[in-house]
Scaffold this motif. Structure first.
Motif, short mmCIF file in Angstrom:
data_model
loop_
_atom_site.label_atom_id
_atom_site.label_comp_id
_atom_site.label_asym_id
_atom_site.label_seq_id
_atom_site.Cartn_x
_atom_site.Cartn_y
_atom_site.Cartn_z
N ILE A 33 -37.80 7.00 -28.05
CA ILE A 33 -38.26 6.62 -26.70
C ILE A 33 -39.01 7.79 -26.05
O ILE A 33 -40.03 7.60 -25.41
CB ILE A 33 -37.07 6.16 -25.82
N THR A 57 -29.49 0.35 -25.98
CA THR A 57 -29.56 -0.99 -26.57
C THR A 57 -29.95 -0.92 -28.05
O THR A 57 -29.34 -1.57 -28.90
CB THR A 57 -30.59 -1.85 -25.81
N THR A 58 -30.97 -0.10 -28.35
CA THR A 58 -31.43 0.01 -29.74
C THR A 58 -30.31 0.61 -30.60
O THR A 58 -30.03 0.12 -31.71
CB THR A 58 -32.69 0.90 -29.80
N LEU A 101 -29.01 -9.59 -34.46
CA LEU A 101 -29.17 -9.89 -33.03
C LEU A 101 -28.32 -11.08 -32.59
O LEU A 101 -27.93 -11.18 -31.45
CB LEU A 101 -30.65 -10.18 -32.71
N PHE A 152 -33.93 -13.55 -20.19
CA PHE A 152 -34.59 -14.82 -19.88
C PHE A 152 -35.61 -14.72 -18.74
O PHE A 152 -35.51 -13.83 -17.88
CB PHE A 152 -33.53 -15.84 -19.46
C1 HEM Z 1 -32.04 -4.29 -29.23
C2 HEM Z 1 -32.63 -3.73 -28.21
C3 HEM Z 1 -32.74 -4.33 -26.82
C4 HEM Z 1 -32.03 -5.37 -26.24
C5 HEM Z 1 -30.92 -6.23 -26.87
C6 HEM Z 1 -32.53 -5.52 -24.89
C7 HEM Z 1 -32.07 -6.48 -24.00
C8 HEM Z 1 -32.50 -6.59 -22.69
C9 HEM Z 1 -32.01 -7.57 -21.75
C10 HEM Z 1 -30.95 -8.64 -22.05
C11 HEM Z 1 -32.65 -7.37 -20.57
C12 HEM Z 1 -32.44 -8.17 -19.28
C13 HEM Z 1 -33.26 -9.45 -19.28
C14 HEM Z 1 -32.89 -10.39 -18.14
O1 HEM Z 1 -32.77 -9.95 -17.01
O2 HEM Z 1 -32.74 -11.60 -18.36
C15 HEM Z 1 -33.55 -6.25 -20.76
C16 HEM Z 1 -34.36 -5.72 -19.77
C17 HEM Z 1 -35.20 -4.64 -19.97
N1 HEM Z 1 -35.49 -4.02 -21.16
FE1 HEM Z 1 -34.60 -4.36 -22.94
N2 HEM Z 1 -33.52 -4.59 -24.67
C18 HEM Z 1 -33.68 -3.85 -25.82
C19 HEM Z 1 -34.60 -2.83 -26.03
C20 HEM Z 1 -35.50 -2.37 -25.10
C21 HEM Z 1 -36.49 -1.34 -25.34
C22 HEM Z 1 -36.70 -0.62 -26.69
C23 HEM Z 1 -37.15 -1.13 -24.15
C24 HEM Z 1 -38.27 -0.18 -23.84
C25 HEM Z 1 -39.15 0.27 -24.68
C26 HEM Z 1 -36.58 -2.05 -23.18
C27 HEM Z 1 -36.98 -2.16 -21.86
C28 HEM Z 1 -36.41 -3.02 -20.93
C29 HEM Z 1 -36.75 -3.00 -19.50
C30 HEM Z 1 -37.71 -2.04 -18.83
C31 HEM Z 1 -35.97 -4.02 -18.90
C32 HEM Z 1 -35.93 -4.42 -17.44
C33 HEM Z 1 -36.80 -5.62 -17.18
C34 HEM Z 1 -36.72 -6.14 -15.74
O3 HEM Z 1 -35.67 -6.02 -15.12
O4 HEM Z 1 -37.71 -6.67 -15.24
N3 HEM Z 1 -35.59 -2.79 -23.79
N4 HEM Z 1 -33.45 -5.81 -22.06
#
Ligand code: HEM
Length: 516
Positions: free
Chosen positions: A179, A307-308, A362, A438
């Motif tokens: 990252i 998360t990763t 996943l 979602f």
């Molecule tokens: C296996 C890896 C990952 C999983 C399971 C995951 C899962 C999630 C989930 C469930 C959300 C919330 C969605 C919702 O509100 O419904 C989220 C939000 C987010 N994720 Fe990931 N994520 C992963 C990897 C990443 C990576 C690698 C990045 C950045 C490069 C990232 C950036 C973000 C950001 C910025 C949000 C906030 C979005 C918002 O609130 O508008 N995520 N992620």
């Protein structure tokens, strides 16, 4: 038509709208709440609420009530849980203007300074962050970061070869370094790197304070004005400490990246590309735009690193639970690429079994079993039920990905469920539809997450054997298969044995692009 007649018609129309509008509003407020477990006066379902693995209780209540939408009242907090893709699409997608906010957490946002975080805010005020994120991380643009993902995977292999004991430590390191590289072009791979350390501290604060109800100030926001010297105001002192880590995470790596850009020695990263695009666009308000880039960059670490790492930990658990799946994936890699040959992104299309392993990782145990809860600030109705303003609305990822009709024997790790005649079967629902949340808040880093999971998992399978650890008597140690019961659920510490598959594998790792 005379002006008098016209004005009378308008008056009648206004009266009709007022009459039906009031009746509709009145009816809506008389609509029943969605079904749910029986509520006690005042405390509602507080006593029924499990302190861990709430997603399983929600799923069980949903089955008991025979309803994919249920309502729970936790001492006045209204919670609506959706357990089918149909209900999730109806509310989070089709009514996204109502269902895209997050719960307001004053401790996190106002006291600890995470006000720049797109993960923790009112959706409308954060559109610009998501737009910027989308430009760099959409399904095509994200390919620009494949080289960094490849190097990170190869570095991981070397680190495991040199020190195979604490695999979760290596996964956390890989995720943090990747990252930092992708976001700022900073090489944070060296031991004691200041940026990964400060990011870890900031992240610790974020994960503690993200849990709704953890701090009283989230329930009684006026407490934020209590001075830190006041007896019992420990949260203010804690917030001050974390605030510093948050601000350092926001400012320091960004300033470093800007220095490198000025020296002409910056590799391509989200920050360098976004700042270059800003400079050439001659947009007005350059300072605000730069702040936007800075905030979006700091968000990436917060949302992408743990998360990763958790998903990779789940992969190792899966290989321990189902050694046959590991054997089949390795046989596919050997047959397609040759023994101990390191795979690349272009190989994904000819590695359906490995792709199915990534999908099953996943689906099997979810990194974010209830995604990140959304929030609705106005009254709404759905299928004859009332959804009260101020409700937390949860899409139950766990329920969707453990639905027996879609995934028979849902608790078993079975990559084969995604395959038909040796190819990925499009009729089986891709877990990505729920694993990354979602609607408008869906994870904007999902394409990067899946590509880095693929390259890391494929590279590990090609070169390493993952087996159960043995005790001093030579007996296999069965892992607990337990996960941390938080918003993000990584495996709890466990032991395993990871060894190179052959001397050729060692050579492939040593001559790879990972140069730690
Ligand atoms: C296996 C890896 C990952 C999983 C399971 C995951 C899962 C999630 C989930 C469930 C959300 C919330 C969605 C919702 O509100 O419904 C989220 C939000 C987010 N994720 Fe990931 N994520 C992963 C990897 C990443 C990576 C690698 C990045 C950045 C490069 C990232 C950036 C973000 C950001 C910025 C949000 C906030 C979005 C918002 O609130 O508008 N995520 N992620």
């Amino acid at each position: 038509m005379t002006p008098q007649l016209c004005s009378s018609l308008w008056s009648i129309l206004a009266l009709i709208i007022l009459f039906y509008g009031t009746r509709w509003k009145h009816n809506r407020s008389r609509l029943p709440l969605p079904p749910g477990p029986k509520k006690l006066p005042l405390i509602g379902n507080l006593l029924d609420m499990p302190s861990e693995r709430q997603w399983e209780a929600y799923h069980a209540w949903s089955k008991e009530c025979n309803s994919d939408i249920i309502h729970v009242n936790a001492a006045g907090t209204s919670i609506v849980v959706l357990s089918s893709m149909e209900a999730i699409r109806d509310l989070f997608d089709k009514r996204s203007s109502l269902y895209s906010d997050r719960v307001r957490l004053p401790m996190l946002v106002e006291l600890m300074g995470w006000d720049f975080a797109i993960g923790e805010s009112v959706f409308d005020s954060r559109r610009a962050h998501r737009k910027l994120f989308h430009e760099a991380f959409n399904v095509n643009a994200v390919k620009q970061f494949h080289p960094q993902e490849r190097v990170a995977a190869h570095r991981l292999l070397r680190r495991i070869l040199n020190d195979p004991k604490d695999i979760m430590k290596h996964f956390r390191h890989l995720a943090a370094v990747l990252i930092m590289d992708v976001t700022y072009g900073i090489d944070a791979g060296n031991p004691g790197d200041p940026y990964t350390n400060l990011a870890e501290e900031a992240m610790h604060g974020l994960s503690v304070a993200s849990l709704p109800g953890r701090f009283l100030v989230d329930t009684i926001p006026a407490l934020k004005y209590v001075p830190s010297w006041f007896p019992g105001a420990d949260f203010q002192r804690q917030a001050k400490k974390w605030r510093k880590a948050t601000r350092d995470l926001l400012e320091m790596p960004f300033a470093h990246a800007k220095r490198n850009i000025a020296l002409g020695s910056a590799p391509a990263s989200f920050t360098s590309l976004s700042l270059a695009a800003l400079e050439s666009s001659q947009k007005e308000g350059q300072r605000e735009q730069e702040n936007l880039i800075k905030g979006t960059a700091a968000n990436m670490y917060g949302a992408g690193s743990d998360t990763t790492a958790a998903a990779l930990g789940t992969f190792v658990y899966a290989m321990l639970a189902n050694p046959e799946a590991q054997r089949k994936a390795q046989a596919e890699l050997d047959a397609v690429l040759g023994p101990s040959h390191l795979p690349d992104f272009a190989d994904e299309v000819v590695l359906p079994y490995v792709s199915a392993v990534v999908k099953e990782v996943l689906r099997w145990k979810n990194v974010t079993p209830i995604a990140v809860p959304h929030f609705v600030s106005v009254d709404d109705d759905y299928r004859g039920y009332r959804i009260p303003a101020g409700s937390i609305v949860i899409g139950n990822t766990w329920a969707i990905l453990h639905d027996e009709d879609m995934y028979p024997d849902p608790h078993a790790f079975k990559p084969e469920r995604f395959l038909l005649d040796g190819k990925l079967n499009p009729a089986v629902r891709d877990p990505e539809v729920a694993a990354f949340g979602f609607g408008r808040r869906i994870c904007p880093g999902r394409h990067m997450a899946t590509s880095s999971l693929f390259i890391t998992i494929a590279s590990m399978l090609a070169t390493l054997d993952i087996k159960k650890a043995r005790d001093e008597h030579g007996n296999e140690v069965e892992p607990s298969y337990e996960f941390f019961p938080g918003l993000i659920s990584p495996p709890l510490p466990f032991k395993c044995s990871i060894t190179p598959r052959s001397q050729k594998a060692v050579e492939a790792i040593n001559s790879s692009s990972g140069n730690d």
